[in-house]
Design a protein around this motif. Structure first.
Motif, PDB file in Angstrom:
ATOM      1  N   LYS A   1      75.603 -56.426 -53.429  1.00  0.00           N
ATOM      2  CA  LYS A   1      76.944 -55.861 -53.524  1.00  0.00           C
ATOM      3  C   LYS A   1      76.906 -54.349 -53.311  1.00  0.00           C
ATOM      4  O   LYS A   1      77.799 -53.802 -52.686  1.00  0.00           O
ATOM      5  CB  LYS A   1      77.550 -56.171 -54.890  1.00  0.00           C
ATOM      6  CG  LYS A   1      77.942 -57.608 -55.081  1.00  0.00           C
ATOM      7  CD  LYS A   1      78.572 -57.808 -56.436  1.00  0.00           C
ATOM      8  CE  LYS A   1      78.913 -59.266 -56.654  1.00  0.00           C
ATOM      9  NZ  LYS A   1      79.547 -59.489 -57.951  1.00  0.00           N
ATOM     10  N   LEU A   2      75.880 -53.723 -53.833  1.00  0.00           N
ATOM     11  CA  LEU A   2      75.745 -52.286 -53.650  1.00  0.00           C
ATOM     12  C   LEU A   2      75.547 -51.942 -52.183  1.00  0.00           C
ATOM     13  O   LEU A   2      76.139 -50.991 -51.681  1.00  0.00           O
ATOM     14  CB  LEU A   2      74.580 -51.743 -54.487  1.00  0.00           C
ATOM     15  CG  LEU A   2      74.314 -50.255 -54.372  1.00  0.00           C
ATOM     16  CD1 LEU A   2      75.503 -49.464 -54.882  1.00  0.00           C
ATOM     17  CD2 LEU A   2      73.059 -49.881 -55.107  1.00  0.00           C
TER      18      LEU A   2
ATOM     19  N   LEU B   1      78.056 -49.612 -49.985  1.00  0.00           N
ATOM     20  CA  LEU B   1      77.580 -48.425 -49.276  1.00  0.00           C
ATOM     21  C   LEU B   1      77.838 -48.514 -47.777  1.00  0.00           C
ATOM     22  O   LEU B   1      78.142 -47.507 -47.133  1.00  0.00           O
ATOM     23  CB  LEU B   1      76.097 -48.203 -49.550  1.00  0.00           C
ATOM     24  CG  LEU B   1      75.750 -47.776 -50.976  1.00  0.00           C
ATOM     25  CD1 LEU B   1      74.243 -47.692 -51.149  1.00  0.00           C
ATOM     26  CD2 LEU B   1      76.401 -46.469 -51.321  1.00  0.00           C
ATOM     27  N   LEU B   2      77.737 -49.713 -47.207  1.00  0.00           N
ATOM     28  CA  LEU B   2      78.010 -49.899 -45.793  1.00  0.00           C
ATOM     29  C   LEU B   2      79.484 -49.614 -45.484  1.00  0.00           C
ATOM     30  O   LEU B   2      79.808 -48.937 -44.507  1.00  0.00           O
ATOM     31  CB  LEU B   2      77.628 -51.316 -45.354  1.00  0.00           C
ATOM     32  CG  LEU B   2      77.830 -51.636 -43.877  1.00  0.00           C
ATOM     33  CD1 LEU B   2      76.891 -50.764 -43.036  1.00  0.00           C
ATOM     34  CD2 LEU B   2      77.580 -53.094 -43.614  1.00  0.00           C
ATOM     35  N   VAL B   3      80.378 -50.100 -46.319  1.00  0.00           N
ATOM     36  CA  VAL B   3      81.809 -49.868 -46.123  1.00  0.00           C
ATOM     37  C   VAL B   3      82.125 -48.377 -46.265  1.00  0.00           C
ATOM     38  O   VAL B   3      82.892 -47.818 -45.476  1.00  0.00           O
ATOM     39  CB  VAL B   3      82.648 -50.708 -47.120  1.00  0.00           C
ATOM     40  CG1 VAL B   3      84.104 -50.285 -47.129  1.00  0.00           C
ATOM     41  CG2 VAL B   3      82.527 -52.181 -46.784  1.00  0.00           C
ATOM     42  N   VAL B   4      81.524 -47.716 -47.248  1.00  0.00           N
ATOM     43  CA  VAL B   4      81.747 -46.289 -47.437  1.00  0.00           C
ATOM     44  C   VAL B   4      81.225 -45.500 -46.243  1.00  0.00           C
ATOM     45  O   VAL B   4      81.872 -44.571 -45.753  1.00  0.00           O
ATOM     46  CB  VAL B   4      81.097 -45.806 -48.749  1.00  0.00           C
ATOM     47  CG1 VAL B   4      81.077 -44.284 -48.831  1.00  0.00           C
ATOM     48  CG2 VAL B   4      81.822 -46.392 -49.944  1.00  0.00           C
ATOM     49  N   LEU B   5      80.055 -45.878 -45.714  1.00  0.00           N
ATOM     50  CA  LEU B   5      79.485 -45.194 -44.569  1.00  0.00           C
ATOM     51  C   LEU B   5      80.355 -45.361 -43.325  1.00  0.00           C
ATOM     52  O   LEU B   5      80.612 -44.402 -42.601  1.00  0.00           O
ATOM     53  CB  LEU B   5      78.075 -45.725 -44.287  1.00  0.00           C
ATOM     54  CG  LEU B   5      77.342 -45.106 -43.111  1.00  0.00           C
ATOM     55  CD1 LEU B   5      77.050 -43.653 -43.401  1.00  0.00           C
ATOM     56  CD2 LEU B   5      76.067 -45.853 -42.834  1.00  0.00           C
ATOM     57  N   ILE B   6      80.857 -46.560 -43.088  1.00  0.00           N
ATOM     58  CA  ILE B   6      81.735 -46.796 -41.940  1.00  0.00           C
ATOM     59  C   ILE B   6      83.046 -46.034 -42.108  1.00  0.00           C
ATOM     60  O   ILE B   6      83.557 -45.437 -41.160  1.00  0.00           O
ATOM     61  CB  ILE B   6      81.982 -48.313 -41.749  1.00  0.00           C
ATOM     62  CG1 ILE B   6      80.691 -48.991 -41.287  1.00  0.00           C
ATOM     63  CG2 ILE B   6      83.106 -48.559 -40.750  1.00  0.00           C
ATOM     64  CD1 ILE B   6      80.765 -50.491 -41.270  1.00  0.00           C
ATOM     65  N   GLY B   7      83.580 -46.018 -43.313  1.00  0.00           N
ATOM     66  CA  GLY B   7      84.819 -45.279 -43.566  1.00  0.00           C
ATOM     67  C   GLY B   7      84.635 -43.787 -43.361  1.00  0.00           C
ATOM     68  O   GLY B   7      85.494 -43.110 -42.798  1.00  0.00           O
ATOM     69  N   ALA B   8      83.518 -43.253 -43.819  1.00  0.00           N
ATOM     70  CA  ALA B   8      83.258 -41.822 -43.640  1.00  0.00           C
ATOM     71  C   ALA B   8      83.038 -41.493 -42.170  1.00  0.00           C
ATOM     72  O   ALA B   8      83.492 -40.461 -41.678  1.00  0.00           O
ATOM     73  CB  ALA B   8      82.051 -41.402 -44.466  1.00  0.00           C
TER      74      ALA B   8
END
Length: 132
Positions: free
Chosen positions: A2-3, A7-14
């Protein structure tokens, strides 16, 4: 797992913050295009002249809300903000050691009233010098 997904979603969003909107043109992610109304108004912003001669600036430098407030009212609010802010600083720093277990967000936020009280004090002085 889950972590990693988070982190993958946050990286793509950034990373998407640095992509121009034209990169999505023609795709399903493209935002609808808004039309802009044209007018004959100049794009040059109008600047307020803040030069003054004398002891104090005009009341207009305080903004639309504070320029209409009386000096005595601003002074009372400044004193109340200073008293509340000083009390909050006293409760968080002097009597207690601040730690994650005993920190109180209300006192931390209340401590911000001290610099606000200084600004209100200056606004009160400006209004008094201008006879308001």
């Amino acid at each position: 797992m889950k972590l990693f997904a988070f982190l993958l979603v946050v990286l793509i969003g950034a990373a998407s913050a640095f992509v121009s909107p034209s990169a999505f043109k023609g795709s399903a992610l493209a935002a609808p295009r808004a039309t802009r109304a044209t007018s004959k108004v100049s794009a040059t912003p109008v600047m307020l002249d803040t030069y003054w001669e004398g002891k104090a600036p005009p009341s207009e430098v305080l903004g639309p809300a504070l320029a209409k407030a009386p000096s005595a009212g601003l002074g009372v609010v400044s004193l109340a903000a200073f008293a509340a802010g000083t009390y909050c600083i006293h409760e968080t720093n002097i009597l207690h050691t601040v730690s994650p277990d005993n920190i109180q967000p209300l006192y931390v936020a209340g401590a911000l009233l001290v610099p606000i009280s200084w600004g209100l004090h200056v606004a009160s002085w400006i209004q008094k010098q201008n006879g308001k």
